[in-house]
Every structure is written in C-alpha cells, then in structure tokens.
Design a protein around this motif. Structure first.
Motif, mmCIF file in Angstrom:
data_model
loop_
_atom_site.group_PDB
_atom_site.id
_atom_site.type_symbol
_atom_site.label_atom_id
_atom_site.label_comp_id
_atom_site.label_asym_id
_atom_site.label_seq_id
_atom_site.Cartn_x
_atom_site.Cartn_y
_atom_site.Cartn_z
ATOM 1 N N ARG A 8 0.818 -1.213 0.000
ATOM 2 C CA ARG A 8 0.000 0.000 0.000
ATOM 3 C C ARG A 8 0.849 1.260 0.000
ATOM 4 N N GLY A 45 -4.296 3.942 4.578
ATOM 5 C CA GLY A 45 -5.130 2.791 4.904
ATOM 6 C C GLY A 45 -6.537 3.199 5.304
ATOM 7 N N THR A 49 -9.444 2.194 2.074
ATOM 8 C CA THR A 49 -8.401 1.635 1.226
ATOM 9 C C THR A 49 -8.948 1.040 -0.062
ATOM 10 N N PRO A 69 -6.940 -3.890 3.243
ATOM 11 C CA PRO A 69 -5.792 -3.117 3.706
ATOM 12 C C PRO A 69 -4.868 -3.829 4.677
ATOM 13 N N SER A 93 -3.734 -0.528 9.291
ATOM 14 C CA SER A 93 -4.445 0.486 8.520
ATOM 15 C C SER A 93 -5.462 1.185 9.414
#
Length: 166
Positions: A20, A75, A78, A125, A129
C-alpha cells in the motif's frame, strides 16, 4: 510473542502495508504532475482517445491518483482508493496500447500499478491500517466471535465421522 511475530497473518499484513505505502508513494507524483499542467495532459493523453470533456476527465484522473494514493498510504477507505487507482491505470493501459501497441517498456510500470491496486482491492488493507482501527472500534467483539466460530468448528463432526447412509 515469537509465534505472533512469525505467523502468516502478521507477515501478510506487513506485506500489505508495504504494498500500500510503496504503491501510493510512487504513484502520487503522477497525479501532482497532471495537476501542474492539466491542459498539456489533456492534449497528450485524453484527446487522442477521443473522450468527451478532456479537461474534466484530466482532473478526474489527477485527483483519483492523488486522493487514491493518499487513501492507500494511510489505509483509510483503502478499497475505494485502490478502485480509483485501478480505474485510472486501466485507462492509462488502454491509452498505451492504442498509441504504442504492446510496448513492454510502457506497460510494465502500468501493469505493476494495476496489479498492486487490484490485489489491495481484493485482499483489503490488512491490520496496519486506519480501516482496521475503525472496524475494531465499531465492532470490538469481532475477535471473540472468530474464537467462538473456531470452537464451534472443532465440536462439529467432520463428514468422515458421520456413518454412511444405506
């Protein structure tokens, strides 16, 4: 403690965090570059596709990259951010194929961004997050429910334990 660190979910969540953050951090500058000269982006990328409202769509592309990247990095929402990124990158892949054919040098980075966004969209996520913090806050008994489900499954007989019907 060692078991908690070495188990698959922790390592998987750490991998999702890295995916991410790196995807968002490396993609975000593309959106800021579009915003810096939106007319140039519209002329070079949107108008050749003969799409309506090229300036509006250029802003949509730029903001989906910027906002989507920030959502991936933090996050927060997400999956929405991953969907925005995947949508924009899919149009970029279409543009690259239409204008330059299957040029691997143009498609490799776009393919990596697309695959990252789709993977995050599919998996979520992870534990590291803001989405996870919000979900724990809204439903604190989730851990208790999963433990109860595991105990129920242990008590349920398997198919091999049930006598065959005649």
């Amino acid at each position: 403690m060692v078991r908690a660190i070495l188990t698959k979910p922790f390592v998987g969540d750490l991998g999702l965090l890295l995916l991410r953050v790196f995807t968002g951090a490396l993609l975000i500058h593309h959106g800021y570059e579009k915003l810096a000269n939106i007319e140039n982006f519209a002329d070079a990328f949107v108008r050749p596709l003969h799409l309506p409202f090229p300036i509006l769509l250029s802003y949509v592309a730029a903001f989906s990259e910027v906002v989507g990247s920030w959502l991936l990095i933090t996050g927060l929402l997400t999956r929405f951010g991953a969907l925005a990124v995947a949508g924009t990158i899919s149009v970029a892949i279409y543009h690259a194929i239409i204008t330059a054919g299957f040029n691997i040098y143009l498609l490799e980075l776009l393919g990596l961004y697309f695959a990252s966004a789709v993977a995050i969209l599919a998996v979520g996520p992870g534990c590291f997050s803001i989405d996870e913090l919000v979900s724990r806050r809204l439903e604190p008994d989730l851990e208790f429910t999963s433990d109860s489900l595991e105990q129920l499954l242990k008590r349920t007989p398997s198919l091999s334990d049930v006598p065959a019907a005649r």
